[in-house]
Design a protein around this motif. Sequence first.
Motif, mmCIF file in Angstrom:
data_model
loop_
_atom_site.group_PDB
_atom_site.id
_atom_site.type_symbol
_atom_site.label_atom_id
_atom_site.label_comp_id
_atom_site.label_asym_id
_atom_site.label_seq_id
_atom_site.Cartn_x
_atom_site.Cartn_y
_atom_site.Cartn_z
ATOM 1 N N ASP A 198 -9.356 0.690 -3.912
ATOM 2 C CA ASP A 198 -9.159 0.158 -2.565
ATOM 3 C C ASP A 198 -10.311 -0.792 -2.255
ATOM 4 O O ASP A 198 -11.481 -0.417 -2.367
ATOM 5 C CB ASP A 198 -9.149 1.350 -1.596
ATOM 6 N N VAL B 186 0.832 -1.206 0.000
ATOM 7 C CA VAL B 186 0.000 0.000 0.000
ATOM 8 C C VAL B 186 0.871 1.262 0.000
ATOM 9 O O VAL B 186 0.549 2.249 -0.660
ATOM 10 C CB VAL B 186 -0.963 -0.028 1.208
ATOM 11 N N GLY C 230 -7.839 -3.763 2.956
ATOM 12 C CA GLY C 230 -6.385 -3.636 3.070
ATOM 13 C C GLY C 230 -5.630 -3.867 1.777
ATOM 14 O O GLY C 230 -4.405 -3.951 1.800
ATOM 15 N N ASN C 231 -6.359 -3.939 0.655
ATOM 16 C CA ASN C 231 -5.690 -4.219 -0.622
ATOM 17 C C ASN C 231 -6.047 -3.190 -1.685
ATOM 18 O O ASN C 231 -7.139 -2.620 -1.674
ATOM 19 C CB ASN C 231 -6.136 -5.584 -1.169
ATOM 20 N N LEU C 232 -5.111 -3.000 -2.606
ATOM 21 C CA LEU C 232 -5.421 -2.289 -3.831
ATOM 22 C C LEU C 232 -5.618 -3.317 -4.936
ATOM 23 O O LEU C 232 -4.858 -4.284 -5.054
ATOM 24 C CB LEU C 232 -4.285 -1.333 -4.200
ATOM 25 N N ASP D 217 3.539 1.802 -1.464
ATOM 26 C CA ASP D 217 3.954 2.098 -2.839
ATOM 27 C C ASP D 217 2.769 2.043 -3.805
ATOM 28 O O ASP D 217 2.956 1.986 -5.018
ATOM 29 C CB ASP D 217 5.041 1.121 -3.292
ATOM 30 N N SER D 218 1.569 2.023 -3.235
ATOM 31 C CA SER D 218 0.311 2.015 -4.009
ATOM 32 C C SER D 218 0.252 0.881 -5.026
ATOM 33 O O SER D 218 -0.273 1.058 -6.122
ATOM 34 C CB SER D 218 0.085 3.369 -4.685
ATOM 35 N N ILE D 219 0.779 -0.277 -4.643
ATOM 36 C CA ILE D 219 0.840 -1.400 -5.580
ATOM 37 C C ILE D 219 -0.435 -2.236 -5.498
ATOM 38 O O ILE D 219 -0.833 -2.670 -4.422
ATOM 39 C CB ILE D 219 2.052 -2.297 -5.259
ATOM 40 N N ALA D 220 -1.057 -2.442 -6.653
ATOM 41 C CA ALA D 220 -2.182 -3.369 -6.742
ATOM 42 C C ALA D 220 -1.619 -4.768 -6.958
ATOM 43 O O ALA D 220 -0.899 -5.008 -7.921
ATOM 44 C CB ALA D 220 -3.094 -2.978 -7.895
ATOM 45 N N VAL E 96 -7.171 1.479 -10.562
ATOM 46 C CA VAL E 96 -6.838 0.831 -9.289
ATOM 47 C C VAL E 96 -7.747 1.375 -8.190
ATOM 48 O O VAL E 96 -7.931 2.590 -8.079
ATOM 49 C CB VAL E 96 -5.363 1.080 -8.905
ATOM 50 N N PHE F 48 -10.837 5.152 -5.601
ATOM 51 C CA PHE F 48 -9.813 4.804 -6.588
ATOM 52 C C PHE F 48 -8.524 5.560 -6.289
ATOM 53 O O PHE F 48 -8.548 6.747 -5.957
ATOM 54 C CB PHE F 48 -10.292 5.143 -7.996
ATOM 55 N N THR F 49 -7.389 4.871 -6.421
ATOM 56 C CA THR F 49 -6.098 5.558 -6.349
ATOM 57 C C THR F 49 -5.574 5.849 -7.744
ATOM 58 O O THR F 49 -4.612 6.584 -7.894
ATOM 59 C CB THR F 49 -5.048 4.726 -5.590
ATOM 60 N N GLN F 50 -6.200 5.242 -8.747
ATOM 61 C CA GLN F 50 -5.829 5.536 -10.135
ATOM 62 C C GLN F 50 -7.064 5.461 -11.018
ATOM 63 O O GLN F 50 -7.615 4.393 -11.214
ATOM 64 C CB GLN F 50 -4.775 4.524 -10.626
ATOM 65 N N GLN G 238 -6.374 -3.931 -9.101
ATOM 66 C CA GLN G 238 -6.362 -3.345 -10.442
ATOM 67 C C GLN G 238 -7.475 -3.960 -11.276
ATOM 68 O O GLN G 238 -7.736 -5.161 -11.173
ATOM 69 C CB GLN G 238 -5.010 -3.626 -11.101
#
Lengths: 144, 110
Positions: free
Chosen positions: A115, A71, A119-121, A73-76, A113, A99-101, A123
């Motif tokens: 949430d 999270v 606790g997960n992102l 590093d905002s990684i899905a 991407v 959305f983070t993206q 895609q």
Amino acid sequence: MRIHLTSVLVDDQQKALEFYTEILGFQKKYDEPLGEARWLTVVSPQDPQGTQLLLEPDGHPAVGPFKRALVADSIAFASFAVDDVHAEYERLRALGVQFTQPPADMGEVTTAVFDDTCGNLIQIATEPAADVTAADSASGSGAA
Amino acid sequence: MDDVFKALADPTRRTILDELRERDDQTLFELCGRLATKHQLSISRQAISQHLEVLESAGLVRSRREGRYKFHTIDTAPLEPIARRWLASDAGISSRTAPPRQTGQTGETA
């Protein structure tokens, strides 16, 4: 050999079940007691016999640091295919999903991407081939 | 101004700015995806993160936190002194490349 099961690590199985079915639109496949937790899987209504997604408890001590690092590093870490990322983005946003993206052109694919509240992102991705196929079949049926 | 030129001296950092021009508020994950898929850059996430730090310390990128997430936005303000110094109209570039005609003498009606 086939891939029949993959998993997301969730902080609360019941909350995850609600998000993954009521918001994302998956269907519950198995829900069995298993030790302290549940063997809880969902499938796509478009492919009920297809790959199951296990909503797996994230209680193992290694999982917390792992999820937090992703999270940060905002990684899905998981990716789902959708027919139209833009339409799905609008649908989910209207349901309050963060959305983070927003949809972004990534060369061969368009991705977004969000949430999952557990606790997960996650895609979502649309491959242009899917668009072409849909357009072809649409024009094909129109001609026929 | 030195740090701005140093930040711009690296082609990867210039590409990052190109991608940030397309949309504000990009996560590191989105930027990594853009660089890998649109520019075929084989570069680590850590390296991209460090490039972002250089750009941020030069004032060319601003970041903000929202909840657990960090978003990056381009800021072109540090480029304005550069443009003013060499590209502003009163620097005389246009008059040198295209000398003004002496309209009072050659433009009279016949």
